[in-house]
Design a protein around this motif. Structure first.
Motif, short mmCIF file in Angstrom:
data_model
loop_
_atom_site.label_atom_id
_atom_site.label_comp_id
_atom_site.label_asym_id
_atom_site.label_seq_id
_atom_site.Cartn_x
_atom_site.Cartn_y
_atom_site.Cartn_z
N ALA A 180 -7.50 2.86 8.27
CA ALA A 180 -6.83 3.23 7.02
C ALA A 180 -7.18 4.66 6.61
O ALA A 180 -6.32 5.40 6.12
CB ALA A 180 -7.22 2.24 5.92
N ARG A 186 -2.23 7.78 1.29
CA ARG A 186 -3.30 6.87 0.93
C ARG A 186 -2.76 5.58 0.30
O ARG A 186 -3.33 4.51 0.50
CB ARG A 186 -4.27 7.57 -0.05
N TYR A 187 -1.67 5.67 -0.44
CA TYR A 187 -1.15 4.46 -1.07
C TYR A 187 -0.72 3.45 0.00
O TYR A 187 -0.94 2.25 -0.16
CB TYR A 187 0.04 4.81 -1.98
N GLU A 188 -0.13 3.94 1.07
CA GLU A 188 0.34 3.03 2.12
C GLU A 188 -0.81 2.52 2.98
O GLU A 188 -0.72 1.46 3.59
CB GLU A 188 1.37 3.75 3.00
N HIS A 189 -1.88 3.31 3.06
CA HIS A 189 -3.03 2.93 3.88
C HIS A 189 -4.30 3.00 3.03
O HIS A 189 -5.13 3.90 3.22
CB HIS A 189 -3.15 3.85 5.09
N PRO A 190 -4.44 2.09 2.12
CA PRO A 190 -5.60 2.16 1.20
C PRO A 190 -6.93 1.91 1.92
O PRO A 190 -7.01 1.06 2.80
CB PRO A 190 -5.30 1.05 0.19
N LEU A 195 -9.36 1.47 -3.14
CA LEU A 195 -9.17 0.21 -3.87
C LEU A 195 -10.22 0.06 -4.97
O LEU A 195 -9.92 -0.38 -6.08
CB LEU A 195 -9.23 -0.97 -2.90
N MET B 1 5.09 -1.68 3.22
CA MET B 1 4.77 -2.68 4.25
C MET B 1 3.36 -2.45 4.82
O MET B 1 2.57 -3.38 4.94
CB MET B 1 5.81 -2.60 5.38
N SER B 2 3.05 -1.16 5.13
CA SER B 2 1.72 -0.85 5.66
C SER B 2 0.65 -1.22 4.65
O SER B 2 -0.42 -1.74 5.01
CB SER B 2 1.61 0.63 6.00
N ARG B 3 0.92 -0.96 3.37
CA ARG B 3 -0.05 -1.28 2.34
C ARG B 3 -0.32 -2.77 2.30
O ARG B 3 -1.48 -3.20 2.22
CB ARG B 3 0.49 -0.79 0.98
N THR B 6 -2.42 -3.81 5.26
CA THR B 6 -3.82 -3.39 5.09
C THR B 6 -4.54 -4.28 4.09
O THR B 6 -5.68 -4.72 4.33
CB THR B 6 -3.87 -1.93 4.61
N LEU B 7 -3.88 -4.56 2.98
CA LEU B 7 -4.51 -5.40 1.96
C LEU B 7 -4.77 -6.81 2.48
O LEU B 7 -5.82 -7.40 2.21
CB LEU B 7 -3.63 -5.45 0.70
#
Lengths: 223, 71
Positions: A180, A186-190, A195, B1-3, B6-7
């Protein structure tokens, strides 16, 4: 009919356990009063007096007060039980074996003052502007002080087997974090940091988290 | 989608740790041997050697500095 209550008091020096039933004293002497504890799964043990030399030779004393769960204690390995060195059993009804009310209240007042101090300091420290020298000193300095205080506390536990599952989860978490971290936006890969920053956006949340971090720092420094 | 992916990944890892902790505590309560370590025991094990103990303290200080002084 209540099951017979048994308590184990173990010595570190010889790695041997001393078992006794009911409210017998740790050194095997006569019980101070009552024939049965009347508490099926919990007994208060005050570790504040040296057991006669038939059990131990070390003069070291321990002043820790522990709640002991007999079923759990009986299932432990000797090293796990070995956190107790000298002891006597309290019958839980007051009398000579109970913790004195006066020392208990002093400890309570001290704990209250310390807690209030930590919370006040945490509120002030988390209100400082980030990326400043003051914030750096306030956070790291408090962490170091907490660790120094925690360092003075006594030894607690001894583990028994390798943490395979926790280790695997740790490595996977690190891998996910790195993946990530090197991807954007960063929003797409937190990351965990981003977080956490979102979660601690409010002053109250940062205050509580900082106080918890300080307490954990003291615990981490304890040996 | 990536978010979302990842979450979900973080959530799965957190869930795995929680399950591990519950399983370890249950095994300890029932007296099973051998059994997995609880996270507290893992920390205690890491603290037994001086170098890992200092590393833990340094990492904890860094974490606090990173979260509370640099964010």
């Amino acid at each position: 009919m209540r099951p017979a209550l048994r308590v184990v008091v173990a010595g570190i020096v010889y790695d041997e356990s001393l078992e006794f039933g009911g409210d017998h004293r740790a050194h095997g002497g006569a019980a101070p009063r009552r024939e049965n504890l009347g508490l099926p799964d919990d007994v208060l043990i005050e570790l504040d007096r040296q057991v006669p030399s038939s059990h131990e030779t070390s003069p070291e004393l321990c002043s820790t007060v522990c709640h002991v769960h007999p079923q759990r204690t009986l299932g432990m390995t000797a090293p796990e039980r070995g956190v107790w060195r000298h002891g006597r059993a309290s019958d839980g009804w007051g009398g000579e074996d109970s913790v004195s009310v006066q020392s208990g209240s002093i400890r309570g007042v001290a704990a209250t003052i310390a807690t209030a101090g930590v919370l006040l300091y945490a509120w002030w420290a988390t209100g400082l502007r980030p990326f400043t020298g003051g914030a750096n000193v306030a956070v790291v300095g408090a962490g170091v002080v907490a660790m120094v205080i925690g360092r003075a506390a006594p030894v607690t536990t001894t583990p028994s087997s390798p943490p395979v599952g926790a280790r695997a989860a740790g490595w996977m978490g690190l891998f996910a974090e790195l993946v990530a971290y090197f991807q954007h936006p960063r929003y797409e890969h937190p990351t965990v940091s981003s977080l956490v920053n979102s979660a601690l956006d409010s002053h109250i949340a940062r205050w509580v988290a900082f106080a918890a971090w300080l307490v954990a720092a003291a615990g981490l420094a304890r040996r | 989608m990536s978010r979302a992916v990842t979450l979900v990944g973080y959530a799965v890892l957190a869930g795995a740790l929680a399950i591990h902790e519950v399983a370890a505590r249950t095994a300890r309560r029932r007296g099973r041997l051998p059994r997995p370590m609880t996270l507290g025991e893992l920390l205690a094990a890491a603290k037994r050697t001086r170098i890992t103990w200092w590393a833990l303290l340094a990492a904890w200080l860094w974490l606090g500095w990173h979260v509370f002084a640099r964010a």
